[in-house]
Design a protein around this motif. Structure first.
Motif, mmCIF file in Angstrom:
data_model
loop_
_atom_site.group_PDB
_atom_site.id
_atom_site.type_symbol
_atom_site.label_atom_id
_atom_site.label_comp_id
_atom_site.label_asym_id
_atom_site.label_seq_id
_atom_site.Cartn_x
_atom_site.Cartn_y
_atom_site.Cartn_z
ATOM 1 N N VAL A 24 -6.155 1.404 2.531
ATOM 2 C CA VAL A 24 -5.823 2.247 1.383
ATOM 3 C C VAL A 24 -5.206 3.528 1.918
ATOM 4 N N VAL A 25 -4.130 3.988 1.291
ATOM 5 C CA VAL A 25 -3.495 5.247 1.683
ATOM 6 C C VAL A 25 -3.829 6.323 0.660
ATOM 7 N N ASP A 26 -3.741 7.588 1.091
ATOM 8 C CA ASP A 26 -4.099 8.651 0.152
ATOM 9 C C ASP A 26 -3.096 8.745 -0.996
ATOM 10 N N THR A 27 -1.786 8.724 -0.703
ATOM 11 C CA THR A 27 -0.750 8.745 -1.733
ATOM 12 C C THR A 27 0.442 7.925 -1.251
ATOM 13 N N ARG A 28 1.410 7.757 -2.118
ATOM 14 C CA ARG A 28 2.610 7.016 -1.752
ATOM 15 C C ARG A 28 3.445 7.769 -0.723
ATOM 16 N N ASP A 29 3.211 9.067 -0.531
ATOM 17 C CA ASP A 29 3.889 9.793 0.529
ATOM 18 C C ASP A 29 3.575 9.189 1.897
ATOM 19 N N ALA A 30 2.451 8.517 2.003
ATOM 20 C CA ALA A 30 2.082 7.893 3.269
ATOM 21 C C ALA A 30 3.040 6.782 3.667
ATOM 22 N N ASP A 31 3.817 6.278 2.704
ATOM 23 C CA ASP A 31 4.737 5.186 3.018
ATOM 24 C C ASP A 31 5.684 5.546 4.157
ATOM 25 N N HIS A 32 6.048 6.826 4.259
ATOM 26 C CA HIS A 32 6.975 7.248 5.310
ATOM 27 C C HIS A 32 6.356 8.248 6.280
ATOM 28 N N VAL A 76 3.779 -0.235 4.740
ATOM 29 C CA VAL A 76 2.797 0.660 4.122
ATOM 30 C C VAL A 76 2.863 0.584 2.603
ATOM 31 N N SER A 77 4.023 0.276 2.059
ATOM 32 C CA SER A 77 4.177 0.265 0.603
ATOM 33 C C SER A 77 3.337 -0.814 -0.074
ATOM 34 N N ARG A 78 2.874 -1.791 0.687
ATOM 35 C CA ARG A 78 2.082 -2.868 0.071
ATOM 36 C C ARG A 78 0.606 -2.510 -0.067
ATOM 37 N N PHE A 79 0.198 -1.396 0.537
ATOM 38 C CA PHE A 79 -1.207 -1.005 0.449
ATOM 39 C C PHE A 79 -1.445 -0.134 -0.787
ATOM 40 N N ALA A 80 -2.603 -0.285 -1.397
ATOM 41 C CA ALA A 80 -2.949 0.519 -2.572
ATOM 42 C C ALA A 80 -3.164 1.972 -2.176
ATOM 43 N N SER A 81 -2.902 2.864 -3.118
ATOM 44 C CA SER A 81 -3.231 4.271 -2.932
ATOM 45 C C SER A 81 -4.627 4.540 -3.470
ATOM 46 N N LEU A 82 -5.163 5.709 -3.142
ATOM 47 C CA LEU A 82 -6.482 6.085 -3.657
ATOM 48 C C LEU A 82 -6.459 6.123 -5.183
ATOM 49 N N GLN A 83 -5.384 6.606 -5.765
ATOM 50 C CA GLN A 83 -5.274 6.624 -7.223
ATOM 51 C C GLN A 83 -5.314 5.210 -7.795
ATOM 52 N N ASP A 84 -4.604 4.276 -7.155
ATOM 53 C CA ASP A 84 -4.650 2.874 -7.603
ATOM 54 C C ASP A 84 -6.078 2.348 -7.617
ATOM 55 N N VAL A 85 -6.807 2.639 -6.546
ATOM 56 C CA VAL A 85 -8.172 2.139 -6.409
ATOM 57 C C VAL A 85 -9.078 2.728 -7.487
ATOM 58 N N LEU A 86 -8.965 4.032 -7.714
ATOM 59 C CA LEU A 86 -9.816 4.678 -8.715
ATOM 60 C C LEU A 86 -9.508 4.170 -10.119
ATOM 61 N N GLN A 87 -8.237 3.969 -10.403
ATOM 62 C CA GLN A 87 -7.874 3.517 -11.749
ATOM 63 C C GLN A 87 -8.241 2.056 -11.975
ATOM 64 N N ALA A 88 -8.272 1.254 -10.917
ATOM 65 C CA ALA A 88 -8.636 -0.155 -11.062
ATOM 66 C C ALA A 88 -10.115 -0.340 -11.352
ATOM 67 N N LYS A 89 -10.936 0.626 -10.875
ATOM 68 C CA LYS A 89 -12.388 0.592 -11.115
ATOM 69 C C LYS A 89 -13.013 -0.749 -10.709
ATOM 70 N N LYS A 90 -12.604 -1.257 -9.552
ATOM 71 C CA LYS A 90 -13.155 -2.502 -9.038
ATOM 72 C C LYS A 90 -14.325 -2.221 -8.107
ATOM 73 N N ASN A 91 -15.076 -3.277 -7.787
ATOM 74 C CA ASN A 91 -16.165 -3.154 -6.831
ATOM 75 C C ASN A 91 -15.612 -2.879 -5.433
ATOM 76 N N ARG A 92 -16.477 -2.378 -4.555
ATOM 77 C CA ARG A 92 -16.059 -2.153 -3.174
ATOM 78 C C ARG A 92 -15.531 -3.447 -2.566
ATOM 79 N N PRO A 93 -14.424 -3.369 -1.850
ATOM 80 C CA PRO A 93 -13.864 -4.598 -1.267
ATOM 81 C C PRO A 93 -14.724 -5.098 -0.117
ATOM 82 N N PRO A 94 -14.691 -6.409 0.167
ATOM 83 C CA PRO A 94 -15.435 -6.931 1.323
ATOM 84 C C PRO A 94 -14.711 -6.591 2.617
#
Length: 302
Positions: A240-248, A260-278
């Motif tokens: 997980v990256v902090d923001t999309r700025d991490a792409d470059h 890097v663009s294929r990884f979720a951002s922290l905002q993506d993770v928070l908005q998805a409200k999913k369980n912790r990944p394995p």
């Protein structure tokens, strides 16, 4: 008279780590937030000037920071500057926060929020690689926000490591200075790397329940994690990256030749409200003016 220009100590008082992590989470839910691309101007001698604006419906901020690697070992801080906070409705300057203090605390608070959200085993022990300003900030943030009780500290400077261990003990932690951070990965499910990022410091595969916050590398040429470690985490765990700025900007991931663009951002993770990944988690932090805006919102409540 309202205090406008805050010292480092007064800035820190207004930015307790758990509250700042919560404010960062709230900011990521606020549709009024705008964060233009930051300007990074190279300076003669190897330093950089960062100009980082951001705004929401109430406040506009600009962080002006110089980063001077040549200051290492001189007694002068590598990061210097200010965060200037304006009221949008009136245009009035409301507050000037100490820039290095904001940078240290908001960076650690972002890592804390990521750990609260993603860490499979948030109790620790904690391994900190790098015993400078960010090492101290992350120690304090993970202690305050996760209740960590034990820490291992590795640093190129034994004196710095011993000083941080002594500080950890004043917070009630068990603290041990270690020479080889890779060996400690077997014991530490929480890991933070916050070095000058001039070379690889972690190579060994971590525990299956590891959470690694890689903080030090914020340009494509900087690195803390070996490419094979990054690829391992991307294949068998979650990145997980902090923001999309991490792409470059995410040097560790870019040097591992990962998209890097294929990884979720922290905002993506928070908005998805999913369980912790394995599996193990790598959180790659590069920095963003939105985090400074969150600090300004907390320091200057409505």
């Amino acid at each position: 008279m309202t205090e406008t220009l805050l010292s480092p100590a007064r800035t820190a008082e207004r930015l307790p780590y758990p509250a700042l992590a919560a404010e960062i989470a709230a900011l990521l839910e606020d549709p009024a937030v705008q964060v233009p691309a930051r300007l990074v101007q190279a300076l003669p001698g190897g330093g950089s000037l960062f100009v980082m604006p951001a705004l929401d419906g109430r406040l506009a901020i600009t962080k002006l920071i110089t980063f001077t690697p040549a200051n290492a070992g001189t007694g002068r801080p590598a990061i210097q500057g200010d965060v200037v906070v304006f009221d949008i409705a009136t245009g009035e300057r409301r507050l000037v926060l100490d820039g290095p203090t904001v940078t240290a605390r908001r960076t650690a608070a972002v890592s804390l929020l990521a750990a609260q959200t993603l860490a499979p085993n948030p109790d620790g022990p904690l391994l900190i690689v790098g015993a400078g300003v960010q090492g101290k900030a992350h120690l304090e943030a993970f202690t305050a926000g996760l209740g960590v009780k034990e820490v291992f500290i590795a640093s190129r400077s034994t004196a710095s490591a011993e000083a941080l261990a002594a500080h950890a003990r004043t917070l009630g932690l068990q603290a041990e200075v270690i020479a080889n951070p890779n060996a400690a990965l077997a014991e530490a499910p929480l890991v933070v790397t916050c070095t000058p990022a001039s070379g690889v410091v972690l190579r060994t595969e971590p525990r299956p329940d590891a959470f690694i916050a890689a903080v030090g590398a914020f340009t494509p040429r900087m690195v803390e994690l070996a490419p094979e470690l990054c690829r391992h985490l991307a294949e068998l765990g979650t990145v997980v990256v902090d923001t999309r700025d991490a792409d470059h900007e995410a040097g560790d991931l870019l040097q591992a030749r990962l998209d890097v663009s294929r990884f979720a951002s922290l905002q993506d993770v928070l908005q998805a409200k999913k369980n912790r990944p394995p599996g193990p988690v790598l959180f790659k932090s590069c920095g963003w003016a939105g985090w400074d805006l969150a600090a300004a919102r907390l320091a200057l409540p409505a």
